[in-house]
Design an enzyme around this catalytic site. Sequence first.
Site, short mmCIF file in Angstrom:
data_model
loop_
_atom_site.label_atom_id
_atom_site.label_comp_id
_atom_site.label_asym_id
_atom_site.label_seq_id
_atom_site.Cartn_x
_atom_site.Cartn_y
_atom_site.Cartn_z
N ASN A 9 0.52 -1.48 0.01
CA ASN A 9 0.00 0.39 -0.12
C ASN A 9 0.97 1.39 0.20
OD1 ASN A 9 -2.10 2.09 0.32
ND2 ASN A 9 -2.38 1.45 2.46
N TRP A 10 0.81 1.86 -1.16
CA TRP A 10 1.71 3.16 -1.35
C TRP A 10 1.48 4.40 -0.91
CZ3 TRP A 10 4.37 2.74 -7.16
CH2 TRP A 10 5.00 1.66 -7.27
N LYS A 11 -0.05 4.46 -0.27
CA LYS A 11 -0.61 5.40 0.42
C LYS A 11 0.00 6.68 -0.66
CE LYS A 11 0.01 3.30 4.54
NZ LYS A 11 -0.41 3.25 6.25
N HIS A 94 -9.28 1.42 4.99
CA HIS A 94 -8.24 1.17 5.56
C HIS A 94 -8.40 1.73 6.94
CE1 HIS A 94 -3.95 2.17 6.67
NE2 HIS A 94 -3.72 1.32 5.64
N GLU A 96 -6.53 4.40 7.40
CA GLU A 96 -6.76 5.90 7.92
C GLU A 96 -7.88 6.79 7.29
OE1 GLU A 96 -2.76 4.80 6.04
OE2 GLU A 96 -2.12 5.09 7.09
N GLU A 166 -5.51 -4.83 10.12
CA GLU A 166 -4.32 -4.31 10.84
C GLU A 166 -4.35 -3.61 12.31
OE1 GLU A 166 -1.88 -2.67 6.70
OE2 GLU A 166 -3.76 -1.37 7.58
N GLY A 172 2.88 2.15 10.94
CA GLY A 172 3.72 3.44 10.82
C GLY A 172 4.51 4.09 11.58
N SER A 212 3.36 -2.30 10.44
CA SER A 212 5.45 -2.46 10.55
C SER A 212 6.10 -3.70 10.14
CB SER A 212 5.63 -1.82 12.40
OG SER A 212 5.33 -0.39 12.27
N GLY A 233 3.05 -0.90 4.04
CA GLY A 233 2.94 0.31 3.86
C GLY A 233 5.19 0.48 3.47
N GLY A 234 5.13 1.32 4.10
CA GLY A 234 6.84 2.17 4.44
C GLY A 234 7.06 0.71 3.49
P1 13P Z 1 3.13 0.51 7.74
O1 13P Z 1 3.81 -0.42 7.22
O2 13P Z 1 4.02 1.10 7.24
O3 13P Z 1 3.12 0.00 9.45
O4 13P Z 1 1.75 0.61 6.91
C1 13P Z 1 0.99 -0.12 6.70
C2 13P Z 1 -0.07 -0.35 6.52
O5 13P Z 1 -0.89 0.45 7.21
C3 13P Z 1 -0.72 -1.17 4.88
O6 13P Z 1 -1.47 -0.63 4.78
#
Ligand code: 13P
Length: 250
Positions: A9-11, A94, A96, A166, A172, A212, A233-234
């Site tokens: 997920n590149w956000k 998600h 967020e 999640e 994050g 993470s 994510g990251g």
């Molecule tokens: P991180 O891997 O950056 O913690 O993010 C996870 C995430 O929200 C994937 O959708």
Amino acid sequence: MPKKIVAGNWKMNNDLSQTETLLKDLKKQVIPEDVTVMIAPSFTNLFKAFESTREHPIQVIAQNMHQSQKGAFTGEVSAGMLKSVGVQTVILGHSERRAYFNETDDLLAEKINTALENNMQAIFCIGEELRDRESGDHYEVIQNQLKNGLFHVSNDSWSRIMIAYEPVWAIGTGETASPQQVQEMHHYIRETIAKQYDRNIAKNVSILYGGSVKPGNAKEIFAKKDVDGGLIGGAALNAEDFMAIINAFG
Ligand code: 13P
């Protein structure tokens, strides 16, 4: 058997040229045959990403979509628009989106219906906040998110649904849930689905973990019985790290 899935997920990261560079690096890699790899770039880069991976097993998916088919919803993107650029799968709910864009369980139930009506697949995200875990309410929170957002769908629809667990406190933050905590919650999710639907559906649904995940902890998490993959994510923004996570499944 659930599919093994690693999705990035590149956000809200990567402009067009950064998207092209990351895809170029990813396409050089050999992807294990038994792992389905997905990436979710921003809306503006979906078409380019789809074109660039036409000959490649990486699947391009979307991070979100609107619940309506079309209409006066300035700034929004519909299922039909996603499908027209080749997208078949969408991430919904998600944390967020829930936290910053007020997406409720009721709204997400509508979005799930729209995805299914359009023959799309959905990765439905659920996860408790730190205060829920500290107060011991995390199982109840997860159960409610499943019940209110997802448990209205028909038995047949489950072949097009994936779940991503999640925990909000692990996203994050560098603080991963322990493999034990992940396994416990994934098992609980599977049992809850088995109770509401049937054991076969529960057995076949892919349940991904997100929060993470890094090259250093992926193997231990993926080794757990009820973990069918990851939503990254990251670490998905770096081709080497993302590939190391994918290979942790091999
Ligand atoms: P991180 O891997 O950056 O913690 O993010 C996870 C995430 O929200 C994937 O959708």
